[in-house]
Design a protein around this motif. Structure first.
Motif, PDB file in Angstrom:
ATOM      1  N   LYS A  39       0.873  -1.336  -0.110  1.00 50.61           N
ATOM      2  CA  LYS A  39      -0.135   0.012  -0.022  1.00 50.61           C
ATOM      3  C   LYS A  39       0.827   1.341   0.127  1.00 50.61           C
ATOM      4  O   LYS A  39       1.737   1.255   0.824  1.00 50.61           O
ATOM      5  CB  LYS A  39      -0.840   0.173   1.090  1.00 50.61           C
ATOM      6  CG  LYS A  39      -1.909   0.981   1.335  1.00 50.61           C
ATOM      7  CD  LYS A  39      -3.186   0.911   0.604  1.00 50.61           C
ATOM      8  CE  LYS A  39      -3.923   1.932   0.657  1.00 50.61           C
ATOM      9  NZ  LYS A  39      -4.650   2.284   1.972  1.00 50.61           N
ATOM     10  N   THR A  86       0.479   5.022   0.718  1.00 55.73           N
ATOM     11  CA  THR A  86      -0.678   5.732   1.453  1.00 55.73           C
ATOM     12  C   THR A  86      -0.911   6.793   0.747  1.00 55.73           C
ATOM     13  O   THR A  86      -1.973   7.685   0.570  1.00 55.73           O
ATOM     14  CB  THR A  86      -0.121   5.993   3.027  1.00 55.73           C
ATOM     15  OG1 THR A  86       0.081   4.692   3.590  1.00 55.73           O
ATOM     16  CG2 THR A  86      -1.190   6.737   3.701  1.00 55.73           C
ATOM     17  N   SER A  87       0.186   7.906   0.534  1.00 54.98           N
ATOM     18  CA  SER A  87      -0.210   9.030  -0.176  1.00 54.98           C
ATOM     19  C   SER A  87       1.473   9.544  -0.858  1.00 54.98           C
ATOM     20  O   SER A  87       2.199   8.875  -0.891  1.00 54.98           O
ATOM     21  CB  SER A  87      -0.358  10.211   0.874  1.00 54.98           C
ATOM     22  OG  SER A  87       0.811  10.298   1.644  1.00 54.98           O
ATOM     23  N   ASP A 121      -4.326  10.781 -14.031  1.00 51.58           N
ATOM     24  CA  ASP A 121      -4.647  12.171 -13.444  1.00 51.58           C
ATOM     25  C   ASP A 121      -3.440  12.523 -12.335  1.00 51.58           C
ATOM     26  O   ASP A 121      -3.096  13.773 -12.543  1.00 51.58           O
ATOM     27  CB  ASP A 121      -5.933  11.984 -12.624  1.00 51.58           C
ATOM     28  CG  ASP A 121      -5.762  10.915 -11.555  1.00 51.58           C
ATOM     29  OD1 ASP A 121      -5.083   9.946 -11.727  1.00 51.58           O
ATOM     30  OD2 ASP A 121      -6.257  11.205 -10.567  1.00 51.58           O
ATOM     31  N   ILE A 122      -2.977  11.662 -11.790  1.00 49.89           N
ATOM     32  CA  ILE A 122      -1.602  11.968 -10.962  1.00 49.89           C
ATOM     33  C   ILE A 122      -0.400  12.484 -11.912  1.00 49.89           C
ATOM     34  O   ILE A 122       0.445  13.280 -11.764  1.00 49.89           O
ATOM     35  CB  ILE A 122      -1.499  10.908 -10.265  1.00 49.89           C
ATOM     36  CG1 ILE A 122      -2.384  10.504  -9.420  1.00 49.89           C
ATOM     37  CG2 ILE A 122       0.172  10.988  -9.533  1.00 49.89           C
ATOM     38  CD1 ILE A 122      -2.057   9.499  -8.344  1.00 49.89           C
ATOM     39  N   SER A 128      -2.229   0.368  -8.990  1.00 54.96           N
ATOM     40  CA  SER A 128      -2.447   1.751  -9.678  1.00 54.96           C
ATOM     41  C   SER A 128      -0.973   2.125 -10.007  1.00 54.96           C
ATOM     42  O   SER A 128      -1.125   2.930 -11.060  1.00 54.96           O
ATOM     43  CB  SER A 128      -3.078   2.468  -8.826  1.00 54.96           C
ATOM     44  OG  SER A 128      -4.386   1.736  -8.296  1.00 54.96           O
ATOM     45  N   ASN A 179      -1.503  14.089  -2.860  1.00 50.90           N
ATOM     46  CA  ASN A 179      -2.560  13.179  -3.099  1.00 50.90           C
ATOM     47  C   ASN A 179      -2.611  12.245  -1.875  1.00 50.90           C
ATOM     48  O   ASN A 179      -1.384  11.604  -1.832  1.00 50.90           O
ATOM     49  CB  ASN A 179      -2.510  12.665  -4.337  1.00 50.90           C
ATOM     50  CG  ASN A 179      -3.904  12.020  -4.590  1.00 50.90           C
ATOM     51  OD1 ASN A 179      -4.668  11.329  -4.032  1.00 50.90           O
ATOM     52  ND2 ASN A 179      -4.409  12.255  -5.901  1.00 50.90           N
ATOM     53  N   ASN A 180      -3.542  11.933  -1.133  1.00 53.02           N
ATOM     54  CA  ASN A 180      -3.626  10.928  -0.262  1.00 53.02           C
ATOM     55  C   ASN A 180      -4.957   9.785  -0.367  1.00 53.02           C
ATOM     56  O   ASN A 180      -5.211   9.484   0.660  1.00 53.02           O
ATOM     57  CB  ASN A 180      -3.699  11.849   1.155  1.00 53.02           C
ATOM     58  CG  ASN A 180      -4.998  12.322   1.436  1.00 53.02           C
ATOM     59  OD1 ASN A 180      -5.942  12.654   0.411  1.00 53.02           O
ATOM     60  ND2 ASN A 180      -5.186  12.824   2.677  1.00 53.02           N
ATOM     61  N   LYS A 181      -5.138   9.693  -1.513  1.00 54.60           N
ATOM     62  CA  LYS A 181      -6.132   8.817  -1.967  1.00 54.60           C
ATOM     63  C   LYS A 181      -5.943   7.369  -1.381  1.00 54.60           C
ATOM     64  O   LYS A 181      -6.687   6.532  -1.017  1.00 54.60           O
ATOM     65  CB  LYS A 181      -6.322   8.861  -3.525  1.00 54.60           C
ATOM     66  CG  LYS A 181      -7.398   8.117  -4.025  1.00 54.60           C
ATOM     67  CD  LYS A 181      -7.552   7.747  -5.523  1.00 54.60           C
ATOM     68  CE  LYS A 181      -8.487   6.947  -5.919  1.00 54.60           C
ATOM     69  NZ  LYS A 181      -8.451   6.665  -7.655  1.00 54.60           N
ATOM     70  N   GLY A 182      -4.460   7.012  -1.566  1.00 54.33           N
ATOM     71  CA  GLY A 182      -3.909   5.489  -1.326  1.00 54.33           C
ATOM     72  C   GLY A 182      -4.096   4.533  -2.563  1.00 54.33           C
ATOM     73  O   GLY A 182      -5.185   4.838  -3.241  1.00 54.33           O
ATOM     74  N   TRP A 183      -3.077   3.771  -2.692  1.00 56.38           N
ATOM     75  CA  TRP A 183      -3.043   3.002  -4.021  1.00 56.38           C
ATOM     76  C   TRP A 183      -2.323   1.758  -3.632  1.00 56.38           C
ATOM     77  O   TRP A 183      -1.622   1.560  -2.804  1.00 56.38           O
ATOM     78  CB  TRP A 183      -2.425   3.653  -5.018  1.00 56.38           C
ATOM     79  CG  TRP A 183      -2.898   5.151  -5.471  1.00 56.38           C
ATOM     80  CD1 TRP A 183      -3.723   5.359  -6.263  1.00 56.38           C
ATOM     81  CD2 TRP A 183      -2.353   6.438  -4.833  1.00 56.38           C
ATOM     82  NE1 TRP A 183      -3.870   6.784  -6.193  1.00 56.38           N
ATOM     83  CE2 TRP A 183      -3.066   7.331  -5.434  1.00 56.38           C
ATOM     84  CE3 TRP A 183      -1.377   6.379  -3.708  1.00 56.38           C
ATOM     85  CZ2 TRP A 183      -2.746   8.581  -5.275  1.00 56.38           C
ATOM     86  CZ3 TRP A 183      -1.127   7.817  -3.466  1.00 56.38           C
ATOM     87  CH2 TRP A 183      -1.870   8.915  -4.148  1.00 56.38           C
TER      88      TRP A 183
END
Length: 303
Positions: free
Chosen positions: A171, A173-174, A202-203, A275, A182-186
């Motif tokens: 994971k 985290t940000s 988008d990032i 991602s 961005n802190n969506k997490g992936w």
């Protein structure tokens, strides 16, 4: 580390006038006293390139010196045809080091076989990548099987549990770069076989805007206007630690310079998959411990 099958070109590998196998080192089973026929068909596809043929079994040695890890009874692909993409690539075949769950036809990967046969002191391997720049015929780095390479590994910063033991997936985290965060997490993977860093589109676009990079259709990448551009660190938060990629590892010379992170493809083109791909820029900056037995990744400063 982004795949889990071993294959090499077979002596019967062909392909017409443009035969990609022509200049490859090939495996001739009749010259091996330990080869065992399997007979099952074998096909594998990657983001770029593919191979097909049949499966065989033999002893696999991880290196060309007498003391290298030697693993009997490994099942591997013997390619009778390979994609044109591989024709001018320096490699002959591919050694997948990810987990068996990712392997085509559920073939057990050679390093997993080594662990199961108790041939390694520890069920892990490590990767250190060299910072050579554009050179040929130099050592690109060191893979160490069964122990941590203490020569090139600084103090271990942290271990991060895998979220899936298929790829080496965990994971993120940000992330942040300059004023963008961005802190969506992936879900992300550590992949030695990916030369750049891949992220969601988008990032990628936001990071490009933050560093003033423009999209170049010729390369399919975002290019910087000047070779001397110093970009802010890309900061990745994994667990409770922040890992910073410097401009030195993010900017790579082509005919101009481009920013490694911003490769626009959506990772694996697979919505359920990871991602991000943390490719060679991340691995150069941070020494990687692929702890197969404990299903975790370890990170350290690369010496």
């Amino acid at each position: 580390t982004g795949s889990a099958n071993l294959w090499v070109p077979d002596s019967t590998c062909s392909g017409g006038l443009t035969n990609p196998c022509k200049d490859k080192n090939k495996f001739t089973s009749s010259k091996s006293s330990t080869w065992v026929k399997n007979g099952r068909a074998f096909t594998i596809s990657y983001g770029t390139g593919s191979a097909k043929g049949f499966l065989g079994q033999d002893t696999v040695r991880f290196g060309d010196n007498a003391g290298a890890l030697t693993v009997p009874k490994c099942t591997f692909g013997q390619a009778t045809s390979i994609a044109a993409f591989f024709k001018n690539e320096v490699i002959d075949g591919i050694l997948g080091l990810a987990f068996q769950a990712l392997a085509v036809d559920n073939v057990k990967p050679p390093f997993i076989e080594a662990i199961d046969q108790k041939l390694v002191d520890q069920p892990l391997f490590t990767v250190w990548l060299e910072h050579e720049g554009a050179q040929e015929n130099v050592n690109g780095g060191i893979y160490t099987y069964g122990a941590i390479d203490t020569t090139n590994c600084g103090p271990i910063i942290a271990y991060e549990p895998l979220s899936s033991a298929t790829y080496f997936e965990f994971k993120l985290t940000s992330m942040s770069l300059g004023s963008y965060s961005n802190n969506k997490g992936w879900k992300v993977i550590s992949d030695t076989g990916t030369s750049l860093m891949s992220a969601p589109a988008d990032i990628v676009e936001k990071i490009a805007a933050a560093v003033g990079a423009k999209y170049d259709k010729t390369y399919g990448l975002y290019m910087l206007a000047s070779c001397k551009t110093q970009i802010p660190d890309l900061k990745l938060v994994i667990g409770s630690h922040t890992y910073s990629l410097t401009s030195k590892n993010m900017v790579v010379p082509v005919s101009a310079f481009h920013l490694c992170l911003i490769k626009t493809q959506n990772t694996q083109n697979n919505l359920s998959g990871p991602s991000w791909i943390l490719g060679d820029p991340f691995i150069r900056q941070y020494f990687q411990i692929y702890d197969v037995g404990n299903k975790r990744m370890g990170f350290a400063n690369s010496l």
